[in-house]
Design a protein around this motif. Structure first.
Motif, PDB file in Angstrom:
ATOM      1  N   ALA A 141      -0.567 -39.177 -13.765  1.00 12.63           N
ATOM      2  CA  ALA A 141       0.268 -40.322 -13.300  1.00 12.63           C
ATOM      3  C   ALA A 141       1.066 -39.781 -12.151  1.00 12.63           C
ATOM      4  CB  ALA A 141       1.151 -40.765 -14.477  1.00 12.63           C
ATOM      5  N   GLN A 142       1.579 -38.500 -12.270  1.00 13.79           N
ATOM      6  CA  GLN A 142       2.456 -37.977 -11.108  1.00 13.79           C
ATOM      7  C   GLN A 142       1.676 -37.563  -9.947  1.00 13.79           C
ATOM      8  OE1 GLN A 142       5.778 -35.294 -11.451  1.00 13.79           O
ATOM      9  NE2 GLN A 142       5.643 -35.114 -13.667  1.00 13.79           N
ATOM     10  N   VAL A 143       0.549 -36.964 -10.265  1.00 12.01           N
ATOM     11  CA  VAL A 143      -0.445 -36.781  -9.020  1.00 12.01           C
ATOM     12  C   VAL A 143      -1.052 -37.878  -8.384  1.00 12.01           C
ATOM     13  CG1 VAL A 143      -3.034 -35.948  -8.755  1.00 12.01           C
ATOM     14  CG2 VAL A 143      -1.635 -34.755 -10.228  1.00 12.01           C
ATOM     15  N   VAL A 144      -1.261 -39.081  -9.111  1.00 12.08           N
ATOM     16  CA  VAL A 144      -1.646 -40.313  -8.284  1.00 12.08           C
ATOM     17  C   VAL A 144      -0.422 -40.776  -7.667  1.00 12.08           C
ATOM     18  CG1 VAL A 144      -2.322 -42.614  -8.747  1.00 12.08           C
ATOM     19  CG2 VAL A 144      -3.383 -40.834  -9.857  1.00 12.08           C
ATOM     20  N   GLY A 145       0.867 -40.882  -8.254  1.00 13.18           N
ATOM     21  CA  GLY A 145       1.899 -41.221  -7.508  1.00 13.18           C
ATOM     22  C   GLY A 145       2.071 -40.343  -6.227  1.00 13.18           C
TER      23      GLY A 145
END
Ligand code: NAD
Length: 490
Positions: free
Chosen positions: A280-284
């Motif tokens: 989720a952090q990577v995509v954000g």
């Protein structure tokens, strides 16, 4: 036309304390629908020279104390705060990021101004213990910090408010005069910032000379060359592409130069982490501001045995994002700033798929999505030589590269001419330490993505990502010089 986009914001530039026009003007358009937002003057070389003359005179005239500089910057922070909603609207109108993100940038800019105000009071020198060397015990030496003079601040389109504040705030805090040059496609938030500075200068008790802060708008090369040609410019602080940064470095002679340039930042997701949370952090980190962030996640490095699991989690995260109008509530990803930026991303995407990458989700662009709009796109089977892995894409692409072991992950992280930041998700302290020691980047972030930045921390890349550090304290150091003062007897 989006209902909330600004229109008819036809503004002037600020030279020698006056808002002035030029013979030619340039339109500013809303990236999402191409409608006209407003316009700014196209400064000529002679206007820029005049602006720098006025900045030089203002520097000579200024006798603002550290406390008065603190007051000026604090009052500017309050003026920006007062206009926060309006400035966020201008920012989204000209730059195209979702409105809540624009509001977030305004909040950051207020903090950056407050940090700069505080730093104005911390221009410390140091006492040099002369008795440390034989024969100098009766001497007393100390250093004091002095401003440089005229500082030029050239900024890019992607964070048009906060990145201008990152230069103007510390330059004024250190006692310089400053000449700001915003990106040609996003000048209107900078105009709003300089309006706030002018208002703040009128409200404080001290006398702020006209020309202490100057804003010139227009073509980068015209303004850039006029800055390079003027002997009074003591420092150039540039944030933007590596090609322009190198041009400035090669032509600036003895002028101090700080360069905050491009990146191709890696983030490693290791086995021993919460993969869903990391994804989720990577995509954000890859898709925020439609990927137009210097330290966005440009490459995801994963051990090959968990590649499928990581890709599934990335796809879930990417598919949860809403693409659309930046003024619509709930939009996460809107359009790219202009056609050039959009076409670059399309070309890199198509060439990477052509080279054998698999589109796991997304891959749609333009058409019904909106002009200059690209879906968050996860790519697997990416190899390091593919276009989207090699270049700075500056778009919402999430290319996943599988590696055999941690050694290869580090080697791949370093397999780029850039060195801005890097991220690593792991629970293993030894692995974290190794990444911190071996990744050749200006910042290594453990348990978060490459894109981590707080405005007071030292920030700046290695290799083709730049020279020097920003972050308020560090920028104040760059914008000032240390002088040795000695008291000697007999
Ligand atoms: P850009 O280099 O095209 O423009 C940046 C600024 O330079 C603009 O104000 C532009 O008008 C001006 N300019 C253009 N030609 C010039 C010249 N010859 N002389 C002087 N100034 C000139 O960059 P951009 O497209 O606005 O921004 C995107 C780039 O900025 C990306 O590469 C991104 O990684 C980088 N960036 C880096 C950081 C960082 O902190 N490292 C932060 C944000 C963006």
């Amino acid at each position: 036309m989006s209902q909330q986009a600004v229109t008819r914001l036809d503004k002037r530039m600020l030279i020698g304390g006056k808002w002035v026009d030029a013979d030619e003007r340039a339109d500013v358009v809303h990236p999402y629908d191409g409608e006209r937002v407003g316009s700014v003057p196209m400064a000529t070389e002679s206007q820029v020279a005049e602006a720098i003359d006025a900045a030089e005179a203002a520097f000579e005239e200024s006798d603002l104390s550290a406390y008065e500089r603190y007051e000026l910057l604090s009052a500017t922070a309050r003026a920006v705060e007062e206009r926060a909603d309006e400035i966020a609207r201008i920012l989204t109108s000209e730059q195209g990021k979702p409105l809540p993100d624009a509001r977030g940038e305004v909040d950051r800019a207020v903090q950056t101004l407050d940090l700069s105000a505080e730093q104005a009071k911390r221009m410390f020198g140091e006492y040099v213990p002369m008795d440390a060397q034989r024969g100098f015990a009766k001497d007393h030496c100390f250093t004091q910090r002095e401003p440089l003079g005229v500082v030029a601040a050239i900024t890019p389109f992607n964070f048009p408010l906060n990145l201008m504040v990152h230069k103007v705030g510390p330059a004024l805090a250190a006692g310089n005069s400053v000449v700001g040059k915003p990106a040609s496609n996003t000048p209107l938030t900078a105009v709003a910032l300089f309006e706030c500075l002018a208002e703040a200068a009128d409200t404080i008790d001290a006398s702020v000379p006209d020309g202490l802060f100057t804003l010139v708008t227009g073509s980068g090369s015209t303004v850039g060359d006029a800055i390079l040609d003027h002997e009074a410019v003591e420092a150039i602080s540039f944030t933007g592409s590596t090609s322009v940064g190198k041009y400035l470095a090669n032509n600036s002679g003895m002028t101090e130069v700080t360069l905050e340039l491009g990146g191709n930042d890696p983030t490693i997701v290791w086995r021993d982490t919460d993969i869903e949370a990391a994804a989720a952090q990577v995509v954000g980190g890859a898709c925020s501001n439609a990927g137009q962030v210097c330290n966005s996640v440009e490459r995801v490095l994963v051990p090959e045995d968990i590649e499928d699991e990581v890709v599934d989690a990335l796809v879930d995260a990417a598919e949860s994002l809403t693409v659309g109008d930046p003024f619509e509530a709930g939009t996460d990803v809107a359009s790219m700033v202009d056609d050039d930026q959009f076409e670059t991303v399309v070309e890199l995407f198509e060439a990477t798929v052509e080279a054998g990458a698999t589109v796991e989700c997304g891959g749609d662009y333009g058409g019904d999505l909106g002009p200059r709009t690209f879906e968050p796109t996860v790519l697997s089977d990416v190899t390091p030589d593919m276009p989207a892995a090699k270049a700075e894409t500056f778009g919402p692409l999430v290319p996943v590269i599988a590696v055999e072991d941690f050694e290869e992950a580090i080697a791949e992280a370093n397999n780029t001419e850039y060195g801005l930041e890097a991220g690593l998700f792991t629970q293993d302290i030894d692995r974290a330490k190794r990444a911190a020691d071996e990744i050749d980047a200006g910042g290594v972030n453990i348990n978060t993505v490459s894109g981590f930045r707080a405005d007071h921390m030292p920030y700046g890349g290695f290799k083709d990502s730049g020279v020097g550090k920003e972050g308020i304290k560090y920028a104040v150091e760059h914008f000032s010089r240390s002088k040795l003062v000695g008291f000697h007897q007999g």
